[in-house]
Motif scaffolding. Structure first.
Motif, short mmCIF file in Angstrom:
data_model
loop_
_atom_site.label_atom_id
_atom_site.label_comp_id
_atom_site.label_asym_id
_atom_site.label_seq_id
_atom_site.Cartn_x
_atom_site.Cartn_y
_atom_site.Cartn_z
N ALA A 92 0.74 -1.35 0.30
CA ALA A 92 -0.32 -0.15 -0.29
C ALA A 92 0.90 1.41 -0.10
N GLY A 93 2.30 0.98 0.14
CA GLY A 93 2.87 2.04 0.17
C GLY A 93 3.45 3.07 -1.05
N ALA A 94 4.49 3.42 -1.63
CA ALA A 94 4.80 4.25 -2.56
C ALA A 94 4.81 3.81 -4.17
N VAL A 95 6.31 2.69 -3.76
CA VAL A 95 6.61 1.75 -4.32
C VAL A 95 5.84 0.97 -5.11
N GLY A 96 5.44 -0.36 -3.74
CA GLY A 96 4.15 -1.26 -3.85
C GLY A 96 3.03 -1.32 -4.64
N ASP B 239 -2.28 -9.17 5.89
CA ASP B 239 -2.10 -8.60 6.95
C ASP B 239 -1.01 -8.45 7.80
N TYR B 240 -0.17 -8.37 7.20
CA TYR B 240 1.27 -8.46 7.78
C TYR B 240 2.01 -8.73 9.46
N ARG B 241 0.43 -7.39 10.51
CA ARG B 241 0.72 -7.73 11.97
C ARG B 241 -0.37 -8.42 11.90
N ASP C 293 10.12 -7.51 -2.93
CA ASP C 293 10.69 -7.09 -1.93
C ASP C 293 11.03 -6.03 -1.70
N LEU C 294 10.44 -5.70 -0.61
CA LEU C 294 10.72 -4.08 -0.64
C LEU C 294 10.49 -4.37 1.29
N VAL C 295 10.09 -5.24 1.79
CA VAL C 295 10.37 -5.38 2.85
C VAL C 295 11.20 -6.19 3.61
N LEU D 198 14.69 -7.56 -4.94
CA LEU D 198 15.34 -7.24 -4.18
C LEU D 198 15.61 -5.82 -3.69
N VAL D 199 14.52 -4.88 -3.64
CA VAL D 199 14.06 -3.96 -3.54
C VAL D 199 14.30 -2.85 -2.94
N GLY D 200 14.24 -3.28 -1.36
CA GLY D 200 14.58 -2.89 0.44
C GLY D 200 13.94 -3.75 0.87
N GLY E 88 19.57 -7.94 -6.86
CA GLY E 88 18.90 -6.72 -5.76
C GLY E 88 19.28 -5.60 -7.19
N MET E 89 18.76 -4.33 -6.47
CA MET E 89 18.02 -3.14 -7.39
C MET E 89 18.43 -1.29 -6.65
N LEU E 90 19.56 -0.73 -7.41
CA LEU E 90 19.34 0.40 -7.07
C LEU E 90 19.01 1.29 -8.34
N ILE E 91 17.88 2.46 -7.46
CA ILE E 91 17.54 2.79 -9.07
C ILE E 91 18.30 3.73 -9.53
N ASN E 92 19.26 3.97 -8.60
CA ASN E 92 20.55 5.13 -9.21
C ASN E 92 21.00 4.87 -10.70
N SER F 256 6.81 9.21 10.57
CA SER F 256 6.33 8.34 10.18
C SER F 256 5.63 6.89 9.41
N LEU F 257 7.28 6.93 7.67
CA LEU F 257 6.41 5.91 7.26
C LEU F 257 7.25 4.35 7.66
N PHE F 258 8.01 4.72 9.04
CA PHE F 258 8.15 3.11 9.75
C PHE F 258 7.01 2.88 10.46
N1 LIG Z 1 16.54 0.35 -4.42
C1 LIG Z 1 15.60 1.45 -4.37
O1 LIG Z 1 16.37 2.06 -5.47
C2 LIG Z 1 14.40 1.72 -4.06
C3 LIG Z 1 13.75 2.79 -4.29
C4 LIG Z 1 12.88 3.51 -3.89
C5 LIG Z 1 12.43 2.43 -2.89
N2 LIG Z 1 13.06 1.53 -1.97
C6 LIG Z 1 12.80 0.97 -1.39
O2 LIG Z 1 11.55 0.07 -1.33
C7 LIG Z 1 10.51 0.73 0.10
C8 LIG Z 1 9.34 1.04 0.17
O3 LIG Z 1 10.10 2.28 0.29
P1 LIG Z 1 8.56 3.59 -0.50
O4 LIG Z 1 9.17 4.75 -1.09
O5 LIG Z 1 7.81 2.67 -1.38
O6 LIG Z 1 8.03 3.86 1.07
P2 LIG Z 1 6.94 3.07 1.39
O7 LIG Z 1 6.40 2.20 0.51
O8 LIG Z 1 5.45 4.45 0.43
O9 LIG Z 1 7.06 3.23 3.02
C9 LIG Z 1 7.39 2.46 3.47
C10 LIG Z 1 5.99 1.26 3.85
O10 LIG Z 1 6.23 0.39 4.66
C11 LIG Z 1 5.75 -0.29 5.83
N3 LIG Z 1 7.26 -0.62 6.91
C12 LIG Z 1 6.98 0.29 7.74
N4 LIG Z 1 8.04 -1.01 8.78
C13 LIG Z 1 7.60 -2.12 8.07
C14 LIG Z 1 8.19 -3.36 8.75
N5 LIG Z 1 8.69 -3.44 9.77
N6 LIG Z 1 7.40 -4.24 7.65
C15 LIG Z 1 6.67 -4.34 6.66
N7 LIG Z 1 6.62 -3.21 6.69
C16 LIG Z 1 6.74 -1.70 7.14
C17 LIG Z 1 4.23 0.66 5.91
O11 LIG Z 1 3.13 -0.16 5.19
P3 LIG Z 1 2.48 -0.76 6.14
O12 LIG Z 1 1.47 0.36 6.54
O13 LIG Z 1 2.41 -2.09 5.22
O14 LIG Z 1 3.67 -1.73 7.08
C18 LIG Z 1 5.20 2.29 5.38
O15 LIG Z 1 3.54 2.84 4.80
C19 LIG Z 1 11.58 0.76 1.22
O16 LIG Z 1 12.66 -0.79 1.16
C20 LIG Z 1 12.53 1.09 0.33
O17 LIG Z 1 14.53 1.62 0.80
C21 LIG Z 1 14.37 1.21 -3.13
#
Ligand SMILES: NC(=O)c1ccc[n+]([C@@H]2O[C@H](COP(=O)([O-])OP(=O)(O)OC[C@H]3O[C@@H](n4cnc5c(N)ncnc54)[C@H](OP(=O)(O)O)[C@@H]3O)[C@@H](O)[C@H]2O)c1
Length: 336
Positions: A156-160, A199-201, A222-224, A244-246, A275-279, A320-322
């Motif tokens: 439900a987050g930005a990338v996901g 719902d992982y919680r 994988d974002l988590v 493996l994104v995050g 693995g992935m880094l968007i840069n 609050s992201l966390f």
């Molecule tokens: N590799 C890259 O270049 C790249 C680029 C962009 C983003 N990323 C990674 O992608 C991931 C998502 O980034 P985003 O910008 O899209 O942020 P986001 O998903 O909008 O925000 C983070 C979300 O992670 C969830 N979260 C926080 N703590 C958690 C935990 N312990 N277990 C499970 N879920 C948790 C929360 O949603 P819930 O309410 O569902 O917990 C929160 O809304 C991050 O890991 C980020 O570092 C990587």
């Protein structure tokens, strides 16, 4: 001096978990631009999970934030003064000097959004590295093919949220998302067209995933990390692909990310983990932008932003992201 503004600096480094005390709002003087420079009044800034890593003074793929210096990050603003050819006053620009009301920048550090295709805030979300990350993950790192069963964490987050919608566009037969809490799950299914949400919680991620994808999964975005990666590896079909994104579950910890509990299964199921880094993938922006704009126009993509007002609230927004406070992309609005 051109104007007096405000900025957020890193006051202290976190011991383990980052907190509001690590940040400080301070005033600053913005000098007059020199030849080749512009002053941008920021309207929007991005807060992103990776910024947590930059708060620590440890070597990584990106240099740490410095103490008592304004933080950095994606921002969109309006040029209010210019001594640079080709960047006129009134232009909307994107750049990397967020966390401040005004930025004095070399013109080479800004990208003019000539005729913004949609509301400029989306250039930090769907049309920014957020959307591009979802696109690269689902087309190149763990490409989604016709008929695949796809699992996305932090869905439900930005990338996901974009990755799940793209998986559907690319022909997935079933898209399962994990998010925290029932209302985010409803948003995934009713709002974004996911087939099922877990719902992982509520615990037992493997059990919930098995119920949502009884025949296993082909692709995991994988974002988590942590328990989500464990569960995904356990559910992968032979030859499956994992992007493996995050690993946000580990960003507030002070220990290395644990190896998946049953990693041997990656061997026997002949999995591909990448693995992935968007840069590394910025060259794909010109390909992504028209797809994103068309997806918005024809309704195949929906871009949700959670908006927090005021630079002074940016640290709390970031933290609050966390806690999962956001749905879609979390943005801070600094003014129009
Ligand atoms: N590799 C890259 O270049 C790249 C680029 C962009 C983003 N990323 C990674 O992608 C991931 C998502 O980034 P985003 O910008 O899209 O942020 P986001 O998903 O909008 O925000 C983070 C979300 O992670 C969830 N979260 C926080 N703590 C958690 C935990 N312990 N277990 C499970 N879920 C948790 C929360 O949603 P819930 O309410 O569902 O917990 C929160 O809304 C991050 O890991 C980020 O570092 C990587």
């Amino acid at each position: 001096m051109y104007v007096s503004g405000t900025q957020i600096v890193l006051r202290t480094r976190p011991v383990i978990r980052a907190s509001l005390e690590n940040f400080e709002l301070v005033t600053m003087d913005v000098d007059e631009p020199e030849v080749g420079q512009v002053i941008v009044k920021n309207n929007w800034m991005s807060v992103d999970p990776y910024m947590r890593g930059r708060m620590d003074d440890t070597p990584s793929y990106i240099r740490p934030f410095e103490l008592h210096v304004p933080l950095e990050g994606g921002a969109i603003g309006t040029v209010v003064a210019s001594r640079a050819e080709g960047v006129s006053v009134g232009s909307t620009v994107s750049h990397f000097a967020g966390w401040r009301s005004h930025a004095l920048l070399d013109a080479t550090a800004v990208t003019v959004l000539d005729a913004p295709l949609i509301d400029s805030q989306h250039y930090l979300g769907l049309l920014g590295t957020t959307g591009l990350s979802a696109y690269v993950a689902t087309t190149e790192i763990a490409p989604v093919r016709q008929g695949d069963v796809v699992f996305v964490s932090a869905a439900a987050g930005a990338v996901g949220s974009i990755a799940g919608q793209l998986a559907r566009m690319f022909g997935a037969s079933r898209v399962v998302g994990s998010a925290g809490g029932p209302s985010k799950g409803r948003h995934l299914v009713d709002g974004l067209g996911f087939d099922a949400a877990i719902d992982y919680r509520a615990g037992d991620i493997p059990g919930q995933l098995a119920a949502a994808a009884p025949d296993g999964i082909d692709v995991y975005i994988d974002l988590v990390g942590g328990g989500h990666l464990d569960a995904a590896i356990g559910a992968m079909r032979v030859g499956g692909r994992i992007a493996l994104v995050g690993a946000i579950s580990a960003y507030q910890e002070r220990k290395p990310l644990a190896m998946p509990a049953d990693f041997y299964r990656a061997y026997t199921s002949r999995l591909m983990l990448r693995g992935m880094l968007i840069n590394d993938h910025m060259h794909r922006f010109p390909e992504w932008i028209p797809i994103a704009v068309a997806g918005l126009a024809d309704g195949n993509l929906s871009a949700t932003n959670t908006i927090v007002d005021g630079l002074q609230n940016a640290p709390a927004a970031f933290l609050s992201l966390f806690a999962g406070a956001n749905t879609g992309k979390l943005l801070v609005r600094l003014g129009d």
